[in-house]
Design a protein around this motif. Structure first.
Motif, PDB file in Angstrom:
ATOM      1  N   MET A 211      20.697 -12.742  23.474  1.00 53.95           N
ATOM      2  CA  MET A 211      19.565 -11.729  23.156  1.00 53.95           C
ATOM      3  C   MET A 211      18.991 -11.852  21.777  1.00 53.95           C
ATOM      4  O   MET A 211      17.915 -11.608  21.602  1.00 53.95           O
ATOM      5  N   GLU A 212      20.155 -11.987  20.879  1.00 51.71           N
ATOM      6  CA  GLU A 212      19.878 -11.845  19.379  1.00 51.71           C
ATOM      7  C   GLU A 212      19.704 -13.425  18.834  1.00 51.71           C
ATOM      8  O   GLU A 212      19.593 -13.313  17.554  1.00 51.71           O
ATOM      9  N   GLY A 213      19.853 -14.141  19.722  1.00 57.96           N
ATOM     10  CA  GLY A 213      19.677 -15.645  19.012  1.00 57.96           C
ATOM     11  C   GLY A 213      21.129 -16.101  18.481  1.00 57.96           C
ATOM     12  O   GLY A 213      20.835 -16.945  17.568  1.00 57.96           O
ATOM     13  N   VAL A 214      22.063 -15.552  18.672  1.00 60.37           N
ATOM     14  CA  VAL A 214      23.333 -15.843  18.208  1.00 60.37           C
ATOM     15  C   VAL A 214      24.229 -16.718  19.113  1.00 60.37           C
ATOM     16  O   VAL A 214      24.648 -16.022  20.238  1.00 60.37           O
ATOM     17  N   SER A 215      24.536 -18.014  18.572  1.00 62.34           N
ATOM     18  CA  SER A 215      25.311 -18.805  19.331  1.00 62.34           C
ATOM     19  C   SER A 215      26.558 -18.820  18.767  1.00 62.34           C
ATOM     20  O   SER A 215      26.801 -18.742  17.744  1.00 62.34           O
ATOM     21  N   ALA A 216      27.614 -19.705  19.576  1.00 66.77           N
ATOM     22  CA  ALA A 216      28.722 -20.185  18.946  1.00 66.77           C
ATOM     23  C   ALA A 216      28.869 -20.819  17.815  1.00 66.77           C
ATOM     24  O   ALA A 216      29.561 -20.795  16.628  1.00 66.77           O
ATOM     25  N   THR A 217      27.531 -21.735  17.558  1.00 69.89           N
ATOM     26  CA  THR A 217      27.616 -22.473  16.523  1.00 69.89           C
ATOM     27  C   THR A 217      27.368 -21.660  15.072  1.00 69.89           C
ATOM     28  O   THR A 217      27.249 -22.034  13.934  1.00 69.89           O
ATOM     29  N   ASP A 218      26.737 -20.429  15.268  1.00 74.60           N
ATOM     30  CA  ASP A 218      26.577 -19.557  14.117  1.00 74.60           C
ATOM     31  C   ASP A 218      27.511 -18.894  13.595  1.00 74.60           C
ATOM     32  O   ASP A 218      27.576 -18.125  12.599  1.00 74.60           O
ATOM     33  N   LEU A 219      28.848 -18.877  14.436  1.00 74.34           N
ATOM     34  CA  LEU A 219      30.025 -18.059  13.944  1.00 74.34           C
ATOM     35  C   LEU A 219      31.097 -18.965  13.180  1.00 74.34           C
ATOM     36  O   LEU A 219      30.871 -20.186  13.520  1.00 74.34           O
ATOM     37  N   CYS A 220      31.937 -18.539  12.496  1.00 77.36           N
ATOM     38  CA  CYS A 220      32.937 -19.123  11.988  1.00 77.36           C
ATOM     39  C   CYS A 220      34.120 -19.422  12.889  1.00 77.36           C
ATOM     40  O   CYS A 220      35.235 -18.897  12.881  1.00 77.36           O
ATOM     41  N   ILE A 221      34.014 -20.531  13.687  1.00 72.02           N
ATOM     42  CA  ILE A 221      34.762 -20.866  14.633  1.00 72.02           C
ATOM     43  C   ILE A 221      35.702 -21.835  14.479  1.00 72.02           C
ATOM     44  O   ILE A 221      36.853 -22.192  14.515  1.00 72.02           O
ATOM     45  N   ASN A 222      35.115 -23.121  13.926  1.00 72.17           N
ATOM     46  CA  ASN A 222      35.799 -24.265  13.592  1.00 72.17           C
ATOM     47  C   ASN A 222      37.056 -24.151  12.522  1.00 72.17           C
ATOM     48  O   ASN A 222      37.975 -24.629  13.057  1.00 72.17           O
TER      49      ASN A 222
END
Length: 204
Positions: free
Chosen positions: A115-126
């Motif tokens: 809803m806010e346009g935040v996907s997994a790629t926007d987070l520090c996951i790698n």
């Protein structure tokens, strides 16, 4: 509002852009700065400049730091095999204030929220995936907000990190559904950390 000075008007304009501060409060703060000793105003200005230009993100956990490695990651007495995953640096500060956790952290920098346009790629996951592999992590604690977005993020991380050798837990839901972690009182947070539950149990 008519300002007697363009400099004052500009200061009010900039201060009012801070969250939770309207123009009246901004004007009061600007006028207060004119009344304090110059050294105090200069120190505030210097602190803000350092905050913006010199603060770093820890290259291991993504926490805020003055150096490349934050003090928590650099502490040899903390258990690096237990990683507590949080959304924000404020969550680290909240948990640290309980003095009940001796592992290390990983700051995602947000949560998955279509809803806010935040996907997994926007987070520090790698970087988290790399840490888990390199450090032979034994337990991952999900300490995310009790919201739909928090649950979505936990489920996504569980799926990509799933390893039979890793224990996945989530802080106990003494924290109300929909509540933000940073606003939770210390006693509730202590109990949530101490009484964490297996994550699988939470998704059945």
């Amino acid at each position: 509002m008519n300002y007697p000075s363009k400099i004052l008007e500009k200061a009010v304009e900039e201060i009012s852009q801070l969250p939770g501060i309207g123009r009246r409060t901004a004007l009061r703060l600007a006028l207060h700065l004119l009344d304090v000793p110059e050294i105090q105003a200069d120190n505030l200005s210097k602190s803000i400049s350092q905050l913006v230009h010199e603060i770093k993100h820890c290259k291991l956990c993504n926490n805020l730091s003055d150096t490349e490695i934050c003090t928590i990651c650099a502490n040899p007495y903390r258990n690096e095999k237990i990683i507590c995953v949080v959304e924000d640096v404020r969550d680290v500060m909240a948990i640290e204030s309980t003095q009940q956790f001796n592992g290390k952290y990983h700051v995602l920098g947000g949560r998955i929220s279509p809803m806010e346009g935040v996907s997994a790629t926007d987070l520090c996951i790698n970087p988290l995936i790399e840490r888990v592999k390199e450090q032979r992590t034994e337990e991952i604690i999900f300490a995310l907000s009790a919201t739909i977005e928090g649950d979505t993020t936990m489920f996504y991380l569980y799926k990509i990190l799933n390893d039979p050798h890793i224990k996945f837990t989530a802080i106990a839901r003494g924290i109300g559904v929909g509540d933000e972690l940073e606003y939770t009182d210390e006693l509730t947070l202590i109990r949530s950390i101490q009484n964490r539950v297996p994550y699988k149990q939470g998704i059945k």
